[in-house]
Design a protein around this motif. Structure first.
Motif, PDB file in Angstrom:
ATOM      1  N   SER A   8     -16.736  15.765  57.390  1.00 17.14           N
ATOM      2  CA  SER A   8     -16.493  16.077  58.799  1.00 17.14           C
ATOM      3  C   SER A   8     -15.690  14.952  59.420  1.00 17.14           C
ATOM      4  O   SER A   8     -16.037  13.783  59.308  1.00 17.14           O
ATOM      5  N   TYR A   9     -14.601  15.335  60.053  1.00 17.27           N
ATOM      6  CA  TYR A   9     -13.759  14.368  60.735  1.00 17.27           C
ATOM      7  C   TYR A   9     -13.785  14.693  62.216  1.00 17.27           C
ATOM      8  O   TYR A   9     -13.504  15.819  62.610  1.00 17.27           O
ATOM      9  N   SER A  10     -14.122  13.740  63.014  1.00 19.22           N
ATOM     10  CA  SER A  10     -14.174  13.874  64.468  1.00 19.22           C
ATOM     11  C   SER A  10     -15.113  15.007  64.904  1.00 19.22           C
ATOM     12  O   SER A  10     -14.700  15.941  65.598  1.00 19.22           O
ATOM     13  N   PRO A  11     -16.396  14.956  64.491  1.00 19.20           N
ATOM     14  CA  PRO A  11     -17.326  16.022  64.908  1.00 19.20           C
ATOM     15  C   PRO A  11     -17.705  15.870  66.383  1.00 19.20           C
ATOM     16  O   PRO A  11     -17.846  14.772  66.893  1.00 19.20           O
ATOM     17  N   GLN A  12     -17.830  17.006  67.049  1.00 19.29           N
ATOM     18  CA  GLN A  12     -18.230  17.031  68.465  1.00 19.29           C
ATOM     19  C   GLN A  12     -19.342  18.051  68.617  1.00 19.29           C
ATOM     20  O   GLN A  12     -19.277  19.151  68.078  1.00 19.29           O
ATOM     21  N   GLN A  13     -20.310  17.678  69.403  1.00 20.26           N
ATOM     22  CA  GLN A  13     -21.476  18.539  69.581  1.00 20.26           C
ATOM     23  C   GLN A  13     -21.792  18.612  71.070  1.00 20.26           C
ATOM     24  O   GLN A  13     -21.938  17.589  71.725  1.00 20.26           O
ATOM     25  N   THR A  14     -21.854  19.836  71.590  1.00 22.40           N
ATOM     26  CA  THR A  14     -22.199  20.026  73.007  1.00 22.40           C
ATOM     27  C   THR A  14     -23.354  21.025  73.095  1.00 22.40           C
ATOM     28  O   THR A  14     -23.412  21.981  72.320  1.00 22.40           O
ATOM     29  N   LYS A  15     -24.230  20.773  74.065  1.00 25.27           N
ATOM     30  CA  LYS A  15     -25.373  21.671  74.239  1.00 25.27           C
ATOM     31  C   LYS A  15     -25.355  22.183  75.671  1.00 25.27           C
ATOM     32  O   LYS A  15     -25.365  21.425  76.628  1.00 25.27           O
ATOM     33  N   THR A  16     -25.315  23.495  75.790  1.00 22.40           N
ATOM     34  CA  THR A  16     -25.385  24.142  77.101  1.00 22.40           C
ATOM     35  C   THR A  16     -26.534  25.139  77.044  1.00 22.40           C
ATOM     36  O   THR A  16     -26.442  26.176  76.390  1.00 22.40           O
ATOM     37  N   GLY A  17     -27.586  24.775  77.671  1.00 24.13           N
ATOM     38  CA  GLY A  17     -28.769  25.644  77.654  1.00 24.13           C
ATOM     39  C   GLY A  17     -29.393  25.669  76.283  1.00 24.13           C
ATOM     40  O   GLY A  17     -29.741  24.655  75.699  1.00 24.13           O
ATOM     41  N   ASP A  18     -29.506  26.890  75.726  1.00 23.46           N
ATOM     42  CA  ASP A  18     -30.111  27.073  74.409  1.00 23.46           C
ATOM     43  C   ASP A  18     -29.056  27.117  73.302  1.00 23.46           C
ATOM     44  O   ASP A  18     -29.404  27.253  72.140  1.00 23.46           O
TER      45      ASP A  18
END
Length: 183
Positions: free
Chosen positions: A160-170
Motif C-alpha cells: 500500500s502506497y499512500s493509504p488514506q482512511q476516513t470514517k463518516t458515521g458507520d
C-alpha cells in the motif's frame, strides 16, 4: 669536295697524349644498354602505376560498399533497438496487467461475516499499469478490517502506497495505491 670549304681551320699537331684503351669502346654500348634498360623500367613502372590506380579505385569502391553495408546494418540495429524498447514497454505493461480477481477475492475473504463491503473499486493507472488504485467502503467495520485488507494484499505481493482512511458515521472509506513488489 673542296678542301677550302671543308677546311676545319686546324693546324696539324702531334698527339700530346696516348690514345684511350680499346675497352673504352664499350662505353657507348653500355650507354645504349642503359637507355634500353631505363626505358624498360620506366615502362614497367608506368604500367604498375596504372595498375595501382585501378586497384585503388577498386579498393575505394569496396570501401564504399562496406560503408553502405555498415550504414544499412546500423539502421537495422536502430530499428531492432526501437522494436526491443517497444517490446519491453509491452512486457512491462503485460507484467503490470495482472488479473485483479485475486485481489478482490483476498479482500472479500479477509472481511468477517458481520462486516459488509458496500463498494470495492480497483482501477489500473494509465501511466504505470502495475499500480492499482484501490477504494473500499466498509459498513459496520473498524480499523481492524483495514488492517486485514492490508495484510491480505501484502500476501499477494502488493504494497500500500499512500493509504488514506476516513470514517463518516458507520462507513469507513479506505483509499490506497497498490504497488507490485518484485521478489
Amino acid at each position: 669536295m673542296s678542301e677550302y670549304i671543308c677546311h676545319d681551320f686546324k693546324t696539324p699537331r702531334n698527339d700530346t697524349s696516348k690514345r684511350l684503351p680499346n675497352s673504352f669502346k664499350l662505353v657507348p654500348v653500355a650507354f645504349y644498354l642503359a637507355l634500353v634498360g631505363g626505358t624498360y623500367f620506366m615502362t614497367m613502372d608506368y604500367m604498375a602505376y596504372k595498375r595501382a590506380q585501378e586497384d585503388k579505385l577498386a579498393a575505394e569502391s569496396v570501401k564504399l560498399e562496406h560503408e553502405s553495408a555498415t550504414q544499412q546494418q546500423m539502421a537495422e540495429k536502430l530499428a531492432l533497438d526501437e522494436e526491443t524498447a517497444r517490446a519491453e514497454d509491452v512486457a512491462k505493461w503485460v507484467e503490470g496487467a495482472r488479473n485483479l480477481q485475486p485481489i478482490s477475492v483476498a479482500i472479500a475473504r479477509a472481511m468477517p461475516p458481520e462486516v459488509r463491503l458496500s463498494d470495492l473499486s480497483i482501477e489500473r493507472s494509465d501511466q504505470v499499469p502495475s499500480n492499482l488504485s484501490l477504494t473500499v467502503r466498509i459498513n459496520g467495520g473498524s480499523a481492524n478490517e483495514v488492517a486485514l485488507i492490508e495484510s491480505s494484499i501484502s500476501r499477494l505481493n502488493y504494497r500500500s502506497y499512500s493509504p488514506q482512511q476516513t470514517k463518516t458515521g458507520d462507513v469507513i472509506e479506505y483509499r490506497s495505491t497498490l504497488v507490485r513488489q518484485e521478489q
